[in-house]
Design an enzyme around this catalytic site. Structure first.
Site, PDB file in Angstrom:
ATOM      1  N   GLY A  97      36.795  54.296  19.975  1.00  0.00           N
ATOM      2  CA  GLY A  97      36.637  54.278  18.551  1.00  0.00           C
ATOM      3  C   GLY A  97      35.472  55.235  18.117  1.00  0.00           C
ATOM      4  N   GLN A 144      30.117  57.504  11.252  1.00  0.00           N
ATOM      5  CA  GLN A 144      29.805  57.955  12.717  1.00  0.00           C
ATOM      6  C   GLN A 144      29.021  59.200  12.740  1.00  0.00           C
ATOM      7  OE1 GLN A 144      31.909  54.950  15.121  1.00  0.00           O
ATOM      8  NE2 GLN A 144      29.863  54.818  16.055  1.00  0.00           N
ATOM      9  N   CYS A 193      28.232  50.007  21.280  1.00  0.00           N
ATOM     10  CA  CYS A 193      27.981  51.281  19.553  1.00  0.00           C
ATOM     11  C   CYS A 193      27.263  52.884  20.068  1.00  0.00           C
ATOM     12  CB  CYS A 193      27.405  50.560  18.524  1.00  0.00           C
ATOM     13  SG  CYS A 193      28.183  51.775  17.197  1.00  0.00           S
ATOM     14  N   LEU A 194      28.089  53.945  19.454  1.00  0.00           N
ATOM     15  CA  LEU A 194      28.329  55.299  19.950  1.00  0.00           C
ATOM     16  C   LEU A 194      26.927  55.182  19.106  1.00  0.00           C
ATOM     17  CD1 LEU A 194      31.385  57.343  20.258  1.00  0.00           C
ATOM     18  CD2 LEU A 194      29.376  57.117  22.509  1.00  0.00           C
ATOM     19  N   HIS A 231      35.739  46.564  15.087  1.00  0.00           N
ATOM     20  CA  HIS A 231      34.174  47.031  15.082  1.00  0.00           C
ATOM     21  C   HIS A 231      34.676  48.596  14.072  1.00  0.00           C
ATOM     22  CE1 HIS A 231      31.410  48.215  17.681  1.00  0.00           C
ATOM     23  NE2 HIS A 231      31.371  50.143  16.846  1.00  0.00           N
ATOM     24  N   GLU A 232      35.340  49.353  14.497  1.00  0.00           N
ATOM     25  CA  GLU A 232      35.459  50.713  13.901  1.00  0.00           C
ATOM     26  C   GLU A 232      35.829  50.417  11.911  1.00  0.00           C
ATOM     27  OE1 GLU A 232      34.791  53.359  15.299  1.00  0.00           O
ATOM     28  OE2 GLU A 232      34.950  51.814  17.046  1.00  0.00           O
ATOM     29  N   HIS A 260      32.888  49.641  10.596  1.00  0.00           N
ATOM     30  CA  HIS A 260      31.848  51.388  10.063  1.00  0.00           C
ATOM     31  C   HIS A 260      32.023  51.104   8.517  1.00  0.00           C
ATOM     32  CE1 HIS A 260      29.203  51.262  13.494  1.00  0.00           C
ATOM     33  NE2 HIS A 260      30.467  51.903  14.334  1.00  0.00           N
TER      34      HIS A 260
END
Length: 183
Positions: free
Chosen positions: A59, A64, A110-111, A153-154, A157
């Site tokens: 995701g 991000q 997480c990226l 999660h997304e 963000h």
């Protein structure tokens, strides 16, 4: 093509802002969202990921990649290598969710977060999300399991919330009473 150099890293302030709602779905927005999805597809292909040094992700939310837009992409491959879940969502909102909670037994990553942060992140077991697709058509997703976790999660963000904000500092590895691990 997006690479790891395009991923905004914690503690960049954009990751803590509430992303702006998209008023008009223009060509630039569609292209940006397609690039986000393409990163996820590429990152799950071993050869491509190795060639470009991509960390695997399922995701990606607009903040991000430095964009102040309420949009996200999710791409999760199934056992057969085909897309099990493939979404590009604009202005997603949680319409409803279960009271029951779940978590990934290994924790979340997480990226945008380079270090490994141990701890369980409790999420709703089921979630119903409404959004627009890239053509501006309304869609509704009823999610459970891994997809529900990734969506939440997304969505976090888009509201400036990081996964580790949801880890219990006192008992990071302790499941809440009644919470069940994602199967």
């Amino acid at each position: 093509m997006l690479t790891m150099k395009d991923i905004v890293r914690d503690p960049d302030p954009i990751l803590r802002n509430k992303a702006a709602e998209i008023k008009e779905i223009d060509q630039e927005t569609v292209e940006q969202l397609k690039e986000m999805r393409e990163y996820l597809v590429n990152s799950q292909n071993e050869e491509t990921a190795e060639k470009y040094g991509l960390r695997p992700g399922v995701g990606l939310a607009a903040p991000q990649v430095g964009l102040d837009k309420r949009m996200l992409a999710i791409y999760i491959e199934g056992e057969d290598g085909e897309a099990e879940y493939d979404f590009m969502l604009i202005n997603p909102k949680v319409k409803s969710h279960s009271v029951a909670e779940t978590y990934l037994p290994s924790g979340e990553g997480c990226l945008s977060v380079d270090e490994d942060i141990p701890g369980l992140v409790h999420r709703h077991q089921r979630v119903k999300v409404t959004a627009l697709d890239i053509a501006g058509k309304p869609i509704e997703i009823k999610a459970k399991g891994l997809l529900a976790v990734v969506l939440q999660h997304e969505l976090d963000h888009l509201d400036g919330v990081m996964f580790y904000d949801r880890i219990d500092e006192e008992m990071p590895m302790e499941p809440k009473i009644g919470a069940r691990p994602v199967e």
